[in-house]
Design an enzyme around this catalytic site. Structure first.
Site, PDB file in Angstrom:
ATOM      1  N   ASP A   1       2.709  -5.881   7.481  1.00 61.32           N
ATOM      2  CA  ASP A   1       1.496  -5.073   7.496  1.00 61.32           C
ATOM      3  C   ASP A   1       0.316  -6.023   7.270  1.00 61.32           C
ATOM      4  O   ASP A   1       0.242  -6.688   6.231  1.00 61.32           O
ATOM      5  CB  ASP A   1       1.567  -3.997   6.401  1.00 61.32           C
TER       6      ASP A   1
ATOM      7  N   PHE B   1       0.858  -1.184   0.000  1.00 62.03           N
ATOM      8  CA  PHE B   1       0.000   0.000   0.000  1.00 62.03           C
ATOM      9  C   PHE B   1       0.893   1.233   0.000  1.00 62.03           C
ATOM     10  O   PHE B   1       1.849   1.319   0.774  1.00 62.03           O
ATOM     11  CB  PHE B   1      -0.904  -0.009   1.241  1.00 62.03           C
TER      12      PHE B   1
ATOM     13  N   TYR C   1     -10.424  -0.861  10.780  1.00 62.78           N
ATOM     14  CA  TYR C   1     -11.691  -0.425  10.180  1.00 62.78           C
ATOM     15  C   TYR C   1     -12.079  -1.252   8.962  1.00 62.78           C
ATOM     16  O   TYR C   1     -13.145  -1.033   8.393  1.00 62.78           O
ATOM     17  CB  TYR C   1     -11.651   1.072   9.822  1.00 62.78           C
ATOM     18  N   LYS C   2     -11.243  -2.220   8.587  1.00 63.51           N
ATOM     19  CA  LYS C   2     -11.576  -3.099   7.466  1.00 63.51           C
ATOM     20  C   LYS C   2     -12.287  -4.343   8.013  1.00 63.51           C
ATOM     21  O   LYS C   2     -13.449  -4.270   8.397  1.00 63.51           O
ATOM     22  CB  LYS C   2     -10.310  -3.454   6.702  1.00 63.51           C
TER      23      LYS C   2
ATOM     24  N   ARG D   1     -12.674  -4.130  -7.211  1.00 65.08           N
ATOM     25  CA  ARG D   1     -12.256  -4.845  -6.015  1.00 65.08           C
ATOM     26  C   ARG D   1     -13.477  -5.255  -5.196  1.00 65.08           C
ATOM     27  O   ARG D   1     -14.371  -4.445  -4.949  1.00 65.08           O
ATOM     28  CB  ARG D   1     -11.385  -3.877  -5.215  1.00 65.08           C
TER      29      ARG D   1
END
Lengths: 398, 398
Positions: B185, B114, B210-211, B357
């Site tokens: 990560d 990312f 938050y995912k 996605r």
């Protein structure tokens, strides 16, 4: 006076009977915040899900609220953005300022600064290596200590323990005269008294929102970068939301426009919702009115306590120009005395080693509460009722 | 299978009729979170004010919740703590790891990482100076690129665009064999699939909540430090809540015990309340069950879309071992196609330049929703209904 402090008082939900003199640590709940946060949770997060970033305006909130805080601290529009914690923002401001003054290696601060600022500077100095150092002097020696070796001054305007206030204009002027940059920590200034960042020519400023700005526990911090530095400052903590085009997902970092580059990661949307509700209360507040009322409150408390409690020693300057919006007294048994006060419904706090600390926040504290607090404190001191085992057991958080 | 996915599905408040395949970006609202946050705002902040730090347990929450996340990522108790954003935690982990490997100067990452991780590394390298650098290779070249010059590998296990999964055990083993430390990560791993940090011997790990962990927009990140490094790791961002005795207010920094030192500033209490409610849902979830269901969902989606939409190109590995919990397809008009899908009630997202996605989160997505999503996507592709101006206007947040 144009500010309606009766109205601002009504905007807060404070438990009945409580005299809350700790708004310099954690501000009370704005009545509108509960509904605003509930709406954010249920309608925005729950109802909009990922589309909330656009539809509920979450992505623009850090700059939008930053502009509202800018007015309170004398900052130009578009120079303040919200995010992270104050410690993180201290790091960014310091690292950025040091990089802009490459010939020098010294951060100058004082022993009255909040320790976290010193710790963050220590961590930065360690990461930088190369002879960088943190020099710490007594608060009254700051002005004289600014010499041609200093790269950056890192000063908190109002001392968290004593409420002593630095002369921001004089320190900034001396820093610039000696070729240094000035970073100001406004933790005990923003919302506590008028600040004039643009007027004094500050280079960077940082602050938190959970004290006098009443954003709730863990509310986000803010950072200010002077417009003249906006395109030169590097954020050091260069996260994707500070990128020029976050959603291009480029592999190489390019700083965003102006203050936007100081953003790092995903903003804390629920905390920002609470802050947004808290900021509504400030709309009708004139900062000169706030200051006049703050000084009236602190003067009255000082006079009352000194008259009734001779065993307490004033730690806060009498001179208005040198005072923030809090009053502190020293006593060797300060911790127990504060616990007795809290048990009696007067909430202040204790700061090691011997400071009893009382915040006076004009938005919701009035002269009648000052008088009642003085009366209760006088009773505790006269009776010695603080001298009990249950008041001497230290809690984890003091 | 012991996990009751009917019960976990009922624990979420998802708008009726919506097929939410974007939990890999922002998880939906746990039903219990609204009440938990409201209680935090009204009873804790409003009712307890400053005493909430002790009485409501706010101060211990980052470690308490960290322990609950530890179970999901195969971490030992007492090795995970919450705070800040993922980008900030990446910086801490990297800086700490580099300091522990002083003879080397290279951070190794890959182009599938990312971007914020790369940006933070770039900022750190700039602050460190002294020849430090970030080396970025293609994802498939990572293993080979780990040589004796590498100080630290910084790899995201699951690719945010394609869902391709790295071999964490192999990369960690190679890193150690070559004298490097491994920073992982887990943004797209924690809550998405079983992770075994202790088993693979990871040195540091970071992730967001938050995912797949459903803590809400801007929920705090976590950081893991292997027990063997707990007393050697320096936090770099050395804030007061990572100090050995925060409320002693010492002027000198001394790192706290173990993982506590990775704390920085005041934790975001409202966000943590939401996260705490979200974590309750995980109590009865077996991670092997989660993985089995996740693979069933992604397999079915891949088969369905490939059969019905030949113009879409699969970007996600077919091999289970190399797949996370999302499926991505490529199409030059991916942005418009995704907007058409969203308009039809199927929420996925778009990642530049051409990725559609879809996240498959077993806690609340079932096979029936996969089939319906495939049907709607097939309809859009067959009719070309995505080819409208309103679907091609890019929003600020994609």
């Amino acid at each position: 006076m144009t500010t309606d402090f009766t109205a601002t008082r009504k905007a807060f939900d404070i438990p009945a009977g409580l005299i809350y003199l700790d708004g310099n640590s954690l501000g009370p709940l704005p009545r509108a915040a509960a509904a605003r946060v509930a709406r954010c949770v249920t309608e925005e997060w729950g109802g909009m899900l990922i589309t909330g970033w656009n539809r509920a305006g979450w992505m623009d909130q850090p700059a939008r609220i930053g502009d509202r805080i800018a007015r309170l601290i004398g900052a130009e529009p578009g120079t303040v953005v919200m995010g992270d914690t104050l410690s993180i923002k201290v790091y960014q401001a310091l690292a950025s300022a040091l990089e802009m003054n490459p010939g020098r290696r010294v951060i100058l601060s004082d022993t009255g600064n909040f320790p976290s600022d010193l710790y963050m500077a220590d961590g930065l100095v360690r990461t930088l290596g190369n002879g960088y150092s943190l020099r710490t002097v007594a608060p009254e020696e700051v002005l004289e200590a600014i010499d041609e070796t200093v790269a950056v001054t890192m000063i908190t305007e109002v001392d968290y323990r004593t409420g002593r206030r630095h002369d921001m204009a004089a320190i900034t002027e001396k820093a610039h005269a000696m070729g240094a940059l000035a970073v100001w920590d406004l933790a005990h200034s923003a919302g506590a008294l008028p600040v004039d960042l643009a007027g004094v020519g500050a280079d960077f400023a940082v602050g938190c929102t959970y004290k006098y700005l009443n954003s709730g526990p863990g509310g986000p911090a803010f950072i200010y970068v002077a417009p003249r530095h906006a395109e030169a400052a590097r954020p050091a903590l260069s996260g994707w939301l500070g990128h020029e085009a976050p959603f291009a997902f480029d592999l190489a970092y390019r700083p965003g426009r102006g203050i936007e580059r100081m953003r790092v990661g995903t903003p804390p949307v629920l905390q920002l919702a609470a802050l947004e509700a808290a900021m509504d209360i400030w709309d009708g507040v004139d900062m000169a009115d706030l200051r006049a009322r703050s000084l009236a409150l602190t003067d009255r408390f000082i006079a009352g306590v000194e008259a009734a409690c001779p065993m307490l020693t004033l730690a806060t300057p009498r001179d208005h120009a040198q005072r923030g919006s809090q009053v502190s007294f020293r006593h060797a048994e300060g911790y127990a005395i504060m616990q007795a006060l809290i048990a009696a419904g007067v909430i202040g706090d204790f700061r090691a080693p011997d400071i009893l600390r009382f915040g006076f926040t004009p938005l919701y504290i009035g002269l009648d509460e000052v008088d009642r607090a003085v009366g209760i404190l006088a009773g505790i001191m006269a009776s010695g009722s603080w001298d009990r085992p249950e008041f001497k057991t230290r809690a984890k958080v003091t």
